[in-house]
Design an enzyme around this catalytic site. Sequence first.
Site, mmCIF file in Angstrom:
data_model
loop_
_atom_site.group_PDB
_atom_site.id
_atom_site.type_symbol
_atom_site.label_atom_id
_atom_site.label_comp_id
_atom_site.label_asym_id
_atom_site.label_seq_id
_atom_site.Cartn_x
_atom_site.Cartn_y
_atom_site.Cartn_z
ATOM 1 N N TRP A 138 0.824 -1.205 0.000
ATOM 2 C CA TRP A 138 0.000 0.000 0.000
ATOM 3 C C TRP A 138 0.858 1.253 0.000
ATOM 4 O O TRP A 138 0.487 2.273 -0.591
ATOM 5 C CB TRP A 138 -0.962 -0.020 1.186
ATOM 6 C CG TRP A 138 -1.869 -1.211 1.166
ATOM 7 C CD1 TRP A 138 -1.948 -2.199 2.088
ATOM 8 C CD2 TRP A 138 -2.819 -1.558 0.140
ATOM 9 N NE1 TRP A 138 -2.882 -3.142 1.715
ATOM 10 C CE2 TRP A 138 -3.429 -2.778 0.521
ATOM 11 C CE3 TRP A 138 -3.201 -0.958 -1.065
ATOM 12 C CZ2 TRP A 138 -4.400 -3.395 -0.248
ATOM 13 C CZ3 TRP A 138 -4.172 -1.585 -1.828
ATOM 14 C CH2 TRP A 138 -4.760 -2.781 -1.426
ATOM 15 N N ASP A 184 -20.822 -0.833 0.034
ATOM 16 C CA ASP A 184 -19.768 -1.483 -0.742
ATOM 17 C C ASP A 184 -18.450 -1.200 -0.031
ATOM 18 O O ASP A 184 -17.923 -0.090 -0.076
ATOM 19 C CB ASP A 184 -19.758 -0.936 -2.170
ATOM 20 C CG ASP A 184 -18.835 -1.717 -3.093
ATOM 21 O OD1 ASP A 184 -18.149 -2.634 -2.621
ATOM 22 O OD2 ASP A 184 -18.798 -1.388 -4.301
ATOM 23 N N GLY A 232 -14.621 -1.277 0.578
ATOM 24 C CA GLY A 232 -13.429 -1.397 -0.260
ATOM 25 C C GLY A 232 -13.782 -1.397 -1.737
ATOM 26 O O GLY A 232 -13.143 -2.088 -2.533
ATOM 27 N N SER A 251 -10.755 3.383 6.728
ATOM 28 C CA SER A 251 -10.121 2.071 6.655
ATOM 29 C C SER A 251 -11.066 1.010 7.187
ATOM 30 O O SER A 251 -11.564 1.117 8.318
ATOM 31 C CB SER A 251 -8.827 2.048 7.472
ATOM 32 O OG SER A 251 -8.327 0.723 7.601
ATOM 33 N N SER A 256 -16.391 -7.287 -2.271
ATOM 34 C CA SER A 256 -16.140 -7.826 -3.612
ATOM 35 C C SER A 256 -14.645 -7.786 -3.916
ATOM 36 O O SER A 256 -14.055 -6.711 -4.059
ATOM 37 C CB SER A 256 -16.913 -7.007 -4.658
ATOM 38 O OG SER A 256 -16.662 -7.494 -5.958
ATOM 39 N N HIS A 275 -9.337 -11.479 -0.241
ATOM 40 C CA HIS A 275 -8.148 -12.219 -0.679
ATOM 41 C C HIS A 275 -6.859 -11.434 -0.490
ATOM 42 O O HIS A 275 -5.767 -12.003 -0.545
ATOM 43 C CB HIS A 275 -8.296 -12.662 -2.145
ATOM 44 C CG HIS A 275 -8.350 -11.538 -3.127
ATOM 45 N ND1 HIS A 275 -9.447 -11.304 -3.915
ATOM 46 C CD2 HIS A 275 -7.454 -10.574 -3.475
ATOM 47 C CE1 HIS A 275 -9.220 -10.267 -4.696
ATOM 48 N NE2 HIS A 275 -8.019 -9.797 -4.430
ATOM 49 N N ASP A 276 -6.959 -10.111 -0.288
ATOM 50 C CA ASP A 276 -5.761 -9.296 -0.082
ATOM 51 C C ASP A 276 -5.172 -9.445 1.317
ATOM 52 O O ASP A 276 -4.070 -8.941 1.565
ATOM 53 C CB ASP A 276 -6.089 -7.810 -0.283
ATOM 54 C CG ASP A 276 -6.352 -7.448 -1.736
ATOM 55 O OD1 ASP A 276 -5.972 -8.239 -2.621
ATOM 56 O OD2 ASP A 276 -6.941 -6.378 -1.980
#
Length: 353
Positions: free
Chosen positions: A142, A186, A188, A238, A252, A256-257
Amino acid sequence: MRESFISEYLLDGEPDEDGRRLGDLFWGIFTTPVMVAIADLNIAGILADKRLTSAEIADAARTDPDSTLRLLRAGVTVGLLAADDDGRYALTRTGRGLRPDVSGFGAMAGFWQVPMAAALAGLADHVRDGRRVDPAAPGGFWDWLGEHPRGVAGFAGAMGYVTSRVLAGLAAIDYRPPDGGQRVVDVGGNRGTTLAWLLKAAPGTSGVLFDRPESLAAAPGFLAEQRVADRVELVGGSFLDQVPDGDLHVLSNVLHDWDDDRARQIVANCGRASRPGGWLVVIEADVPSVPEPSVGPLLDVAMMVTFGGRVRTREEHQALAEPAGYTLAREVPIPTTANQPPSWRALEFQRPA
């Protein structure tokens, strides 16, 4: 690529199908950067439906003529370009897929190549010693993104392309989100691609687009273009700290990050912000519980070396959601490629009323 190319440099004798496959895997070290460079320099866009000389392409791309010629020759070798006897180059049917007006594949390829390629070069070391990556640590991913404006644009383009494919798959199966309330968050969501689609599918709802402030930069224009801007509130922050309250929270291509601890924290924050009977929809690549060829395992190793994250099985997602009070209500396979097994899925979780 002609068959003798592989046999000459890798294998003894005439290669069979397995040998050609092995050769293709090896030469990917060289061919992928050629594809990325052609996309990154907009050579595919410059050519479009034209046939141009290398000098004309270099002039339009503002690149070094000799280096451009050498890249174009490599593009012919990998099947993205074709050259005629007059020294003019054109896109092949394969190369046409890199045109920015045809798909976002070129943007995605460019982003994954840098910084993904450097991270993947250390894959064996990650497997050897189980090292863990912290993308939020100083100097992590990041931070890198914040220091590279083109990286931000590439990241948005890559995620937008993946999301568009997933949403096309949802549209193909006439997917409708859970009918559990009026306020969709929504989490992120970057520029709001998923949120805009969901709001169109449920006209009576309003939305909250929540992400890091810098990630929301492209959202106002995109949401206006989608004609849903008047139904969306933009909120910066955040999701590791907290998320806005709502009836339906959407993650969505987010979890996975992150490693399990942080992914569990994100889901827990959604649970705390959920209204009674609220829903959580997790849209992610599919990792089959029983190993079989799928996009998910390839993305999983990429997440491991770049973000310290993971692409999860259904059972692993349930393990994240249940401590937050969610129960799995439905699993929806999402087809993203015709005539192939679904590569993504939507998992719908609900909290008690």
